[in-house]
Design an enzyme around this catalytic site. Structure first.
Site, PDB file in Angstrom:
ATOM      1  N   HIS A 138      18.171   2.270   8.341  1.00  0.00           N
ATOM      2  CA  HIS A 138      16.745   2.222   8.643  1.00  0.00           C
ATOM      3  C   HIS A 138      16.233   0.803   8.597  1.00  0.00           C
ATOM      4  O   HIS A 138      16.846  -0.072   7.979  1.00  0.00           O
ATOM      5  CB  HIS A 138      15.951   3.121   7.682  1.00  0.00           C
ATOM      6  N   HIS A 162       6.830   9.434  -2.358  1.00  0.00           N
ATOM      7  CA  HIS A 162       8.245   9.583  -2.655  1.00  0.00           C
ATOM      8  C   HIS A 162       8.545  10.819  -3.494  1.00  0.00           C
ATOM      9  O   HIS A 162       9.666  11.314  -3.495  1.00  0.00           O
ATOM     10  CB  HIS A 162       8.769   8.341  -3.381  1.00  0.00           C
ATOM     11  N   ARG A 237       1.081 -15.684 -14.966  1.00  0.00           N
ATOM     12  CA  ARG A 237       1.145 -17.050 -15.492  1.00  0.00           C
ATOM     13  C   ARG A 237       0.699 -17.029 -16.950  1.00  0.00           C
ATOM     14  O   ARG A 237      -0.480 -16.928 -17.267  1.00  0.00           O
ATOM     15  CB  ARG A 237       0.241 -17.984 -14.681  1.00  0.00           C
ATOM     16  N   CYS A 284      -2.337 -20.443  -9.012  1.00  0.00           N
ATOM     17  CA  CYS A 284      -1.849 -21.390 -10.005  1.00  0.00           C
ATOM     18  C   CYS A 284      -1.885 -22.800  -9.418  1.00  0.00           C
ATOM     19  O   CYS A 284      -1.592 -22.993  -8.232  1.00  0.00           O
ATOM     20  CB  CYS A 284      -0.432 -21.017 -10.418  1.00  0.00           C
ATOM     21  N   TYR A 422      -2.603 -30.181 -15.785  1.00  0.00           N
ATOM     22  CA  TYR A 422      -3.402 -29.727 -14.643  1.00  0.00           C
ATOM     23  C   TYR A 422      -4.349 -30.811 -14.149  1.00  0.00           C
ATOM     24  O   TYR A 422      -5.543 -30.594 -13.971  1.00  0.00           O
ATOM     25  CB  TYR A 422      -4.168 -28.447 -15.004  1.00  0.00           C
TER      26      TYR A 422
END
Length: 578
Positions: A138, A162, A237, A284, A422
């Protein structure tokens, strides 16, 4: 079941076909029926159950796509009856598996079977299945491989489709054994002295960048399958161990306002202030850092393009809470920042902290939330339960989780992550010359876009005549993405992609100016150049301020690998022999 080596070549052919844009376009939007004209018969292989090989003697089978794995667009094909009589006739010829004779496997043994070369094994409710042949039959085989060597439950749990008899019946045909439950207990055992021993369970599809603390991103191939990222695959994170917080004893302290320290319970936060909901993308600062590492090594987690996700967030507006506890003009005249402190701490007791400008925190247009819900449910532990601050349009590092304290202050947070991390620097700055005090802390992020499909190193089918390219785009500060340009010849010629702001063709209304907090997903079909053997696919986005992405990484390289937003490039082959 031993793997049929003579079928592996056939399996590879099917997988290549499954990656072609022609097939992708036919299945992705609507789970439309794919008619797989395959023939098969059975033969016994002793204690390993049954194996299939292809012949032309058995009636054709029809398959349909039954759903998605992990909300990702990965599909599980399931058999539809061509007719009760035909099905009864064919199934009557099949031998019955004797489950009592099936072998017992450990999780370690299952884990080894995670590719077409070694076979694709999965577990489901304590039983082991070899779905190698099924993967080949498939068009979603490449994404089903996300579960290879592990459990199906985390994927199927996202889509109840499912849990239907016809799907389970098909799966049962691939059963080769049972799982040794003792091995599960052994893997789940933890060291009680480990500060990370109480970490929450994570989805196995996540690509892990570090275990302690836990940092992971979803596979890029599934990132843009949903406009709203399912919480379980929203990038994780963490800087420190995930704290265990009792909602009954939780208190949020607020300092720096008239009247001294205020203390707010979770129930008070929910009941005393109006509930506000926004859709906002978090990214992030290190998203796409791996591309900077190709120029020169940087320090930091090696994030790919998926350290970004989009969710709906609900909670009380920070502005409402501050005003309730006495914020007014006299406070605004002195203070310039709002500091946040989390309940996550290191071994010295130092908590994660960050701050944002006061005008963002108290603006009626800022939409800063003290959020207690994500995607309509309580915040998951990895995302800050019971309360986190969500600062839309601002780098993820300032969206402090497990929020314990708010301080209205004249100063920025003294936290390491605010003062010495940062921050962006010149490409010429190295660790011997860097002065963190010389650069401002990152707040708003620059314009960003990336390609999620096709993936680097894959192939497209020349017979399709075109290639489908998909991805995401976002800009910080509430600036709306107004255009995404796509090239398949390395940037020589460009095409404008179609943008979308919702799932299943549902377009959200345009955001108010300056409040475009959420990403836009994009897609385009580009004609293939004649006789092309390789494509260099490139994307670049433009926001409402006409900010554009730089074309290369080197001029924006920095020692921390942050703010990586150069044109995203993906190279793929063009196959003519499929």
């Amino acid at each position: 079941m031993q793997h049929l080596k003579h079928c592996q070549g056939l399996a590879s052919v099917f997988l290549i076909r499954s990656q072609s844009s022609r097939i992708s376009k036919s299945i992705a939007p609507s789970l439309s029926v794919w008619d797989a004209h395959l023939s098969s018969r059975w033969r016994s292989t002793g204690g390993h159950g049954r194996q299939r090989y292809f012949s032309d003697r058995v009636p054709k089978l029809r398959f349909a796509l039954a759903g998605l794995l992990a909300g990702t667009g990965a599909v599980l094909a399931y058999r539809l009856h061509q007719g009760k009589v035909e099905w009864a006739a064919s199934s009557a010829q099949l031998p019955v598996t004797q489950t009592s004779a099936l072998p017992v496997y450990t999780l370690e043994e299952v884990t080894k079977h995670c590719s077409l070369d070694n076979g694709v094994w999965v577990t489901y409710k304590g039983e082991v299945y070899d779905i190698t042949a099924f993967v080949a039959m498939h068009p979603g085989g490449d994404k089903i491989l996300l579960a290879a060597g592990g459990s199906l439950e985390p994927y199927w749990a996202l889509y109840a489709v499912h849990e239907q008899d016809h799907v389970l019946e098909i799966l049962s045909e691939y059963k080769i054994g049972v799982l040794n439950t003792e091995s599960i207990k052994k893997q789940e055992s933890v060291n009680a002295l480990d500060p990370y021993s109480a970490e929450p369970t994570r989805h196995p599809a996540l690509q892990i960048n570090s275990l302690k603390p836990f940092n992971a991103e979803p596979p890029s191939s599934i990132l843009s399958d949903n406009y709203i990222t399912p919480s379980v695959i929203f990038f994780k994170r963490n800087h420190l161990p995930v704290p265990r917080v009792d909602p009954e004893t939780y208190r949020l302290e607020i300092e720096g306002l008239p009247g001294g320290v205020a203390s707010l319970t979770l129930n008070e936060l929910k009941s005393c202030f109006p509930k506000h909901t926004i859709t906002a993308t978090l990214q992030c600062a290190g998203n796409r850092r791996s591309e900077m590492n190709t120029v020169k090594q940087v320090k930091g987690l090696n994030w790919g393009i998926a350290a970004i996700s989009n969710a709906t967030w609900s909670g009380a507006l920070l502005r409402d809470v501050l005003v309730h506890y006495g914020f007014g003009p006299e406070v605004a005249a002195k203070a310039q920042h709002v500091q946040f402190e989390g309940l996550d701490k290191d071994v010295t007791g130092t908590a994660y902290g960050a701050s944002i400008p006061l005008n963002k925190a108290v603006s009626e247009e800022g939409d800063v939330l003290l959020a207690y819900e994500m995607n309509g449910e309580d915040l998951p532990p990895d995302h800050g339960y019971p309360v986190r601050v969500v600062v839309p349009g601002i780098v993820g590092a300032r969206n402090v989780k497990w929020l314990g304290k708010i301080v209205v202050s004249e100063e920025e947070s003294k936290s390491h992550w605010q003062q010495n991390d940062y921050k962006g620097f010149s490409p010429g700055t190295d660790w011997d010359t860097v002065d963190f005090k010389s650069a401002p802390a990152i707040q708003e992020l620059p314009i960003q876009s990336a390609i999620t499909h096709p993936a680097e190193g894959t192939s497209v089918d020349a017979n399709d005549g075109e290639v489908t390219v998909k991805g995401y785009a976002w800009s910080g500060g509430g600036r709306e993405v107004v255009r995404v340009d796509v090239s398949i010849d390395g940037g020589k010629t460009w095409h404008v992609a179609k943008l979308r702001t919702g799932d299943k063709g549902q377009q959200a209304p345009p955001p108010p100016p300056g409040k475009a907090w959420a990403w836009k997903l994009w897609e385009i079909d580009v004609p293939l150049p004649h006789s092309a053997q390789e494509l260099e696919i490139v994307c670049k986005a433009v926001d409402s301020s006409y900010n554009m992405q730089p074309d290369t990484v080197a001029p924006i390289w920095n020692l921390r690998g942050v703010l990586s937003n150069a044109w995203h490039r993906v190279k793929v082959k063009v196959n003519e022999d499929l």
